[in-house]
Design an enzyme around this catalytic site. Structure first.
Site, PDB file in Angstrom:
ATOM      1  N   PHE A 180     104.698  17.767  57.333  1.00  0.00           N
ATOM      2  CA  PHE A 180     104.558  19.074  56.674  1.00  0.00           C
ATOM      3  C   PHE A 180     105.409  20.166  57.327  1.00  0.00           C
ATOM      4  O   PHE A 180     105.733  21.163  56.692  1.00  0.00           O
ATOM      5  CB  PHE A 180     103.086  19.501  56.589  1.00  0.00           C
ATOM      6  CG  PHE A 180     102.377  19.662  57.901  1.00  0.00           C
ATOM      7  CD1 PHE A 180     102.534  20.815  58.649  1.00  0.00           C
ATOM      8  CD2 PHE A 180     101.531  18.670  58.371  1.00  0.00           C
ATOM      9  CE1 PHE A 180     101.865  20.984  59.853  1.00  0.00           C
ATOM     10  CE2 PHE A 180     100.860  18.821  59.580  1.00  0.00           C
ATOM     11  CZ  PHE A 180     101.031  19.975  60.325  1.00  0.00           C
ATOM     12  N   ASP A 183     108.574  21.123  55.607  1.00  0.00           N
ATOM     13  CA  ASP A 183     108.430  21.886  54.358  1.00  0.00           C
ATOM     14  C   ASP A 183     107.852  23.267  54.645  1.00  0.00           C
ATOM     15  O   ASP A 183     107.979  24.188  53.845  1.00  0.00           O
ATOM     16  CB  ASP A 183     107.504  21.094  53.416  1.00  0.00           C
ATOM     17  CG  ASP A 183     107.657  21.497  51.959  1.00  0.00           C
ATOM     18  OD1 ASP A 183     108.658  22.162  51.626  1.00  0.00           O
ATOM     19  OD2 ASP A 183     106.786  21.139  51.153  1.00  0.00           O
ATOM     20  N   HIS A 184     107.241  23.421  55.783  1.00  0.00           N
ATOM     21  CA  HIS A 184     106.521  24.654  56.105  1.00  0.00           C
ATOM     22  C   HIS A 184     106.839  25.068  57.529  1.00  0.00           C
ATOM     23  O   HIS A 184     105.994  24.921  58.429  1.00  0.00           O
ATOM     24  CB  HIS A 184     105.011  24.420  55.921  1.00  0.00           C
ATOM     25  CG  HIS A 184     104.205  25.700  55.945  1.00  0.00           C
ATOM     26  ND1 HIS A 184     103.851  26.351  57.096  1.00  0.00           N
ATOM     27  CD2 HIS A 184     103.686  26.426  54.944  1.00  0.00           C
ATOM     28  CE1 HIS A 184     103.131  27.428  56.815  1.00  0.00           C
ATOM     29  NE2 HIS A 184     103.014  27.506  55.519  1.00  0.00           N
ATOM     30  N   PHE A 185     108.066  25.538  57.872  1.00  0.00           N
ATOM     31  CA  PHE A 185     109.128  25.799  56.896  1.00  0.00           C
ATOM     32  C   PHE A 185     110.371  25.093  57.414  1.00  0.00           C
ATOM     33  O   PHE A 185     110.485  24.889  58.631  1.00  0.00           O
ATOM     34  CB  PHE A 185     109.376  27.295  56.763  1.00  0.00           C
ATOM     35  CG  PHE A 185     108.165  28.074  56.303  1.00  0.00           C
ATOM     36  CD1 PHE A 185     107.879  28.186  54.941  1.00  0.00           C
ATOM     37  CD2 PHE A 185     107.329  28.661  57.202  1.00  0.00           C
ATOM     38  CE1 PHE A 185     106.776  28.918  54.514  1.00  0.00           C
ATOM     39  CE2 PHE A 185     106.220  29.380  56.773  1.00  0.00           C
ATOM     40  CZ  PHE A 185     105.938  29.504  55.429  1.00  0.00           C
TER      41      PHE A 185
END
Lengths: 280, 141
Positions: A180, A183-185
């Site tokens: 994750f 994607d974040h971030f």
């Protein structure tokens, strides 16, 4: 499949956009997941609001998690179901976004967010503006591919101290690396506030179970959160200490006060009402 | 020229502002002294200022635009006369000292970065923000 726009993205398509003022969207909860924690429904609503803000600000700036005045958890959402998301933006400028939102499944509300405020920061601190713009075009066009989320993030919680029915302390170890984070971030990995919320909710329910009692086998659930605030970023590899104190139950609810500490400094605070789960 | 704010006006709103600050910062209200630095003494973060402004708006039923303190401090000065390349000009610093008259003089630095202005804010600063917002509100609201 890379992590970007997959590993922590919870809007598949933006189905209606009122530029700068609101949006509707959808997210198919992948059927292969074992469950879908309620804080990730919050994340989906928050991400839809973020898309509205980023588009309004021409992808120069983006909001991050900040304050949640109130979140009402009305029902669970389950794998295989479609979340229908809606946000109404009260204000959005170069510094902050304020909005409210909700999510429905089959016409039934599952979550309602009120008085949400997020600081707005430079996009280039977190991601490529061109790449984000491209993702937005996908979402308002044909939509992103479904079931992009391969697995749920794991939470590494360690109990530290417990006074049954009154208080507890636990450590939440943030992984140094996890899908994750890409994607974040992409340019600045940050532990998502909604995952911290999930950890806090688990601990509050665990502690409240002692205080609330209830019939054998009864489970407890968070009914609503109030004044949840993320005060600073949590980075990969850090360990957060979560402290939960629960007040004397009033009827079949008890109010938990939460603080998350990093090196002794408060990084998140909030309260949540916890009660016995009703219905099946 | 803005009308001066009296100590009586400040003390009339201070109890409510102090309680809101304590709630926003998660501290005891006894720690919220009128001249405390919100950042240095009460560990406020930038998100706390956003939180505070929204709470004050709700409690006092006023509208407080974000960035209002610096905007009001600058007054009719052009932005380039107030700050240059992120640092306050001499004129800008003088204006800020006058506007934030509640802040002890030794807390102002020279040169001073515009980004450091929030380090000066005290509970009294926000009492004055509320009072100005109340004055600016149309009668009957």
């Amino acid at each position: 499949m890379g992590g970007r726009f997959c590993a922590f993205s919870f809007v598949d398509r933006i189905t209606g956009l009122d530029a700068g003022a609101g949006a509707r969207g959808r997210f198919l909860i992948p059927a292969h997941l074992p469950r879908f924690p309620s804080p990730l429904v919050c994340e989906a609503v928050g991400q839809l609001a973020a898309w509205v803000a980023m588009a309004k600000l021409d992808f120069r700036r983006r909001p991050v998690a900040g304050l949640a005045g109130e979140i009402e958890f009305l029902q669970d959402a389950n794998p295989g179901q479609v979340l229908n998301l809606e946000v109404n933006v009260e204000s959005c400028d170069e510094d902050a976004i304020a909005y409210e939102g909700c999510a429905h499944v089959n016409g039934t509300p599952v979550i309602k967010l009120s008085r949400i405020v997020g600081p707005v920061l430079p996009m280039t601190d977190f991601d490529s503006p061109a790449a984000v713009r491209n993702d937005f075009e996908t979402l308002v066009g044909e939509g992103a591919a479904g079931a992009r989320l391969e697995s749920l993030p794991e939470l590494d919680l360690t109990p530290l101290e417990r006074v049954p029915g009154k208080s507890l302390r636990a450590g939440l170890r943030i992984p140094a690396d996890a899908p994750f984070f890409s994607d974040h971030f992409p340019l600045r990995p940050v532990f998502p506030g909604t995952l911290l919320l999930e950890a806090e909710m688990r601990l509050a329910c665990d502690l409240a179970a002692d205080a609330l009692g209830g019939p054998p086998g009864a489970s407890v659930t968070v009914i609503r959160t109030q004044d949840s605030k993320i005060r600073s970023f949590i980075d990969p590899g850090q360990t957060v200490e979560i402290r939960v104190v629960i007040a004397q139950p009033q009827g079949d609810e008890a109010m938990a006060t939460i603080v998350a500490l990093l090196n002794g400094k408060s990084v998140a605070t909030g309260r949540m009402a916890v009660g016995l789960r009703k219905g099946p | 020229m803005q009308q001066q704010i009296t100590k009586e006006e400040v003390m009339a709103v201070y109890p409510t502002v102090a309680k809101i600050l304590a709630d926003a910062l998660g501290c005891d209200v006894e720690r919220v002294k009128l001249d405390a630095s919100l950042i240095e003494d009460l560990d406020a973060e930038s998100i706390d200022f956003l939180d505070l402004v929204f709470r004050l708006e709700r409690a006092f039923k006023v509208k407080i635009p974000r960035g209002k303190i610096v905007e009001d401090a600058r007054g009719e000065l052009a932005e380039s006369d107030f700050e240059q390349q992120g640092v306050l000009t001499d004129v800008g610093l003088k204006r800020l000292r006058e506007f934030l008259s509640e802040v002890p003089a030794e807390r102002f630095r020279s040169p001073m970065k515009a980004a450091d202005i929030p380090r000066l804010f005290t509970p009294e600063t926000f009492c004055k923000v509320v009072i100005r917002a109340q004055r600016a509100a149309p009668a009957g609201t």
